[in-house]
Design a protein around this motif. Structure first.
Motif, PDB file in Angstrom:
ATOM      1  N   THR A 236       0.833  -1.202   0.000  1.00 14.77           N
ATOM      2  CA  THR A 236       0.000   0.000   0.000  1.00 14.77           C
ATOM      3  C   THR A 236       0.868   1.253   0.000  1.00 14.77           C
ATOM      4  O   THR A 236       2.086   1.197   0.123  1.00 14.77           O
ATOM      5  CB  THR A 236      -0.903   0.037   1.241  1.00 14.77           C
ATOM      6  N   ASN A 237       0.217   2.393  -0.128  1.00 16.52           N
ATOM      7  CA  ASN A 237       0.884   3.647   0.176  1.00 16.52           C
ATOM      8  C   ASN A 237       0.975   3.757   1.693  1.00 16.52           C
ATOM      9  O   ASN A 237       0.490   2.888   2.419  1.00 16.52           O
ATOM     10  CB  ASN A 237       0.120   4.814  -0.438  1.00 16.52           C
ATOM     11  N   GLY A 238       1.579   4.823   2.176  1.00 16.45           N
ATOM     12  CA  GLY A 238       1.761   4.917   3.619  1.00 16.45           C
ATOM     13  C   GLY A 238       2.029   6.322   4.100  1.00 16.45           C
ATOM     14  O   GLY A 238       1.795   7.294   3.390  1.00 16.45           O
ATOM     15  N   TYR A 239       2.539   6.410   5.312  1.00 15.52           N
ATOM     16  CA  TYR A 239       2.861   7.712   5.916  1.00 15.52           C
ATOM     17  C   TYR A 239       4.343   7.743   6.257  1.00 15.52           C
ATOM     18  O   TYR A 239       4.998   6.713   6.386  1.00 15.52           O
ATOM     19  CB  TYR A 239       2.036   7.948   7.183  1.00 15.52           C
ATOM     20  N   VAL A 357      -2.525   9.198  10.732  1.00 15.67           N
ATOM     21  CA  VAL A 357      -1.561   9.576  11.781  1.00 15.67           C
ATOM     22  C   VAL A 357      -1.724  11.033  12.207  1.00 15.67           C
ATOM     23  O   VAL A 357      -0.879  11.565  12.925  1.00 15.67           O
ATOM     24  CB  VAL A 357      -0.104   9.317  11.321  1.00 15.67           C
ATOM     25  N   SER A 358      -2.801  11.678  11.793  1.00 21.06           N
ATOM     26  CA  SER A 358      -3.016  13.087  12.127  1.00 21.06           C
ATOM     27  C   SER A 358      -3.732  13.271  13.465  1.00 21.06           C
ATOM     28  O   SER A 358      -3.864  14.384  13.949  1.00 21.06           O
ATOM     29  CB  SER A 358      -3.836  13.763  11.025  1.00 21.06           C
ATOM     30  N   ASN A 359      -4.224  12.163  14.045  1.00 19.36           N
ATOM     31  CA  ASN A 359      -4.969  12.188  15.305  1.00 19.36           C
ATOM     32  C   ASN A 359      -6.329  12.866  15.158  1.00 19.36           C
ATOM     33  O   ASN A 359      -6.937  13.277  16.146  1.00 19.36           O
ATOM     34  CB  ASN A 359      -4.161  12.877  16.421  1.00 19.36           C
ATOM     35  N   THR A 411      -8.679  10.489  17.921  1.00 25.54           N
ATOM     36  CA  THR A 411      -8.768   9.068  17.572  1.00 25.54           C
ATOM     37  C   THR A 411      -7.853   8.248  18.477  1.00 25.54           C
ATOM     38  O   THR A 411      -6.976   8.794  19.162  1.00 25.54           O
ATOM     39  CB  THR A 411      -8.369   8.823  16.109  1.00 25.54           C
ATOM     40  N   HIS A 412      -8.054   6.940  18.457  1.00 21.60           N
ATOM     41  CA  HIS A 412      -7.212   6.016  19.215  1.00 21.60           C
ATOM     42  C   HIS A 412      -6.782   4.883  18.265  1.00 21.60           C
ATOM     43  O   HIS A 412      -7.282   3.764  18.350  1.00 21.60           O
ATOM     44  CB  HIS A 412      -7.972   5.469  20.425  1.00 21.60           C
ATOM     45  N   PRO A 413      -5.858   5.212  17.342  1.00 24.12           N
ATOM     46  CA  PRO A 413      -5.498   4.245  16.289  1.00 24.12           C
ATOM     47  C   PRO A 413      -4.723   3.044  16.822  1.00 24.12           C
ATOM     48  O   PRO A 413      -4.071   3.113  17.874  1.00 24.12           O
ATOM     49  CB  PRO A 413      -4.633   5.072  15.339  1.00 24.12           C
ATOM     50  N   HIS A 420       4.076   2.517   7.846  1.00 22.03           N
ATOM     51  CA  HIS A 420       5.171   3.495   7.760  1.00 22.03           C
ATOM     52  C   HIS A 420       5.949   3.243   6.478  1.00 22.03           C
ATOM     53  O   HIS A 420       6.137   2.102   6.056  1.00 22.03           O
ATOM     54  CB  HIS A 420       6.098   3.383   8.974  1.00 22.03           C
ATOM     55  N   ARG A 421       6.408   4.317   5.849  1.00 20.62           N
ATOM     56  CA  ARG A 421       7.095   4.192   4.557  1.00 20.62           C
ATOM     57  C   ARG A 421       8.334   3.283   4.634  1.00 20.62           C
ATOM     58  O   ARG A 421       8.640   2.568   3.684  1.00 20.62           O
ATOM     59  CB  ARG A 421       7.509   5.570   4.053  1.00 20.62           C
TER      60      ARG A 421
END
Length: 432
Positions: A236-239, A357-359, A411-413, A420-421
């Protein structure tokens, strides 16, 4: 006496059309892979056009290009430059994959779509194939390149890999950021039967000649498995660890959409929910704001006006990637909208992972049983709705607004690390 074995990096050639200063999501994927590949003993060499006609430019991305990458270039003849002489607006929007509703298309736009679909197969960058193959054939031999990667769209880039594989027998990985013949805009290209058949034949040839296929979604993997028996890996793509941005969370109840809102990506059910909430809740009406960061079609703006929401819209337009991150972090809710179609179940926008990951809670609307729905549920980063989920969508927006009033909206991811990239690049490196 024993001598220590020196580990030699593998050389990998990455063939891509999109590269900084190009903007948009198509750039991010390989910009980040290239950043981390040297950590897995892979030496990336990136081949790009020398004089591209990018529909979106973000010069800030040039600062993110790794100093450990070798970049080589070769000229390209861009038909969109010539098309711009007839209609600059139509040429620019079509090159972005933005196509008006058929009833609203001018004669010029219809003609351009017909020419694009039937005379430039698989796409308008097909003229780059022959000169690139001639240039890269010698380069690969001289530089002892061990493997090549092509990434599309544009899918004409895969034809470069196809030809090099046939000539040199080099190891070839074909990366599909989007599907080929099943992506939404493909059906709008006014294809003749012979042209549609040619697309299908080229797709099948690429899938069955490459040694390894990479896709960004499980739905696309399933689709391709019906065409080829070659190995298919989902990456996938990621952060990534983004540069620090200074921000203050909005004092308004902001719902922000980052990226393009095209004509068919128009969730009238959502505008109806907001319109009803504004009428029923005077406090929410006072606090509401809609941020659109990116291109928004006239059809979407027309729907918003129909539901008396225009006064709540802050239409920001395209901004740099760093600015987009800032808008994400300071917003109260992040919107993700996809076309309600079987063909879009496989689309997993790159921004989803940055959203996660932006919360900030995600509110996503799209087709039932999509890959996006599965990822959001798995990571506990928001809520996903179908285009007929009026009651549940209204309830969640109201719950989020009450949490906003109580200063508890977050959020509570769970399980984000695998997106992660660097972790994703490790998966890529294992294929090389």
């Amino acid at each position: 006496m024993s001598s220590k074995r020196i580990k030699v990096s593998k050389k990998t050639l990455i063939i891509t059309y999109y590269w900084p200063p190009a903007g948009g999501p198509g750039v991010q994927r390989w910009l980040k892979f290239v950043k981390y590949l040297p950590e897995f003993d892979i030496d990336p060499i990136v081949f790009i056009p020398e004089n591209p006609n990018y529909p979106i430019v973000d010069e800030s991305l040039e600062l993110e290009v790794s100093d450990r990458v070798t970049i080589i270039k070769h000229p390209i003849k861009e038909p969109y430059k010539w098309a711009g002489l007839f209609s600059k607006k139509s040429s620019k929007t079509i090159s972005k994959g933005i196509i008006s509703n058929e009833k609203q298309q001018s004669f010029v736009e219809k003609a351009m779509l017909f020419v694009r679909g039937n005379f430039f197969i698989p796409d308008a960058r097909v003229g780059w194939v022959k000169p690139s193959v001639a240039f890269l054939e010698n380069y690969i031999k001289n530089e002892n390149i061990e493997s090549i990667i092509t990434t599309g769209p544009p899918h004409s880039v895969h034809l470069i890999g196809l030809e090099l594989k046939q000539r040199l027998g080099v190891k070839w990985l074909a990366d599909f950021r989007d599907p080929w013949t099943t992506i939404g805009y493909h059906k709008q290209l006014k294809l003749m039967a012979s042209s549609a058949a040619k697309h299908k034949a080229l797709e099948k040839q690429v899938l069955n000649t490459s040694g390894q296929i990479i896709v960004t979604s499980f739905t696309t993997k399933k689709e391709f498995e019906a065409i080829t028996s070659k190995p298919i890996e989902v990456i996938t793509n990621g952060y990534d660890d983004e540069a620090h941005v200074d921000f203050t969370t909005d004092y308004k109840f902001t719902l922000s959409h980052i990226g393009s809102l095209l004509s068919k990506r128009n969730p009238e059910i959502f505008w109806k929910v907001l319109s009803d909430l504004v009428i029923e809740n005077s406090s929410l009406a006072k606090d509401l704001q809609l941020n659109f960061v990116g291109f928004v079609s006239d059809e979407v703006l027309g729907s918003i006006e129909k539901y008396d929401l225009s006064n709540y819209v802050n239409n920001i337009g395209y901004v740099s990637h760093k600015e987009a991150i800032k808008f994400q972090k300071q917003s109260q809710i992040l919107l993700l909208i996809e076309i309600d179609s079987e063909d879009t179940k496989c689309i997993v926008p790159g921004k989803l992972f940055e959203y996660m990951v932006s919360n900030r809670p995600i509110v996503a609307i799209g087709p039932k049983d999509s890959d996006v729905q599965k990822i959001i549920k798995e990571t506990n980063t928001g809520h996903y709705f179908n285009y007929n989920d009026y009651d549940s969508l209204k309830r969640i927006i109201l719950e989020h607004y009450n949490a906003f009033l109580n200063n508890s909206l977050q959020t509570h991811p769970i399980g984000l690390q695998k997106y992660h990239r660097k972790a994703l690049t490790k998966s890529l490196a294992s294929l090389l």
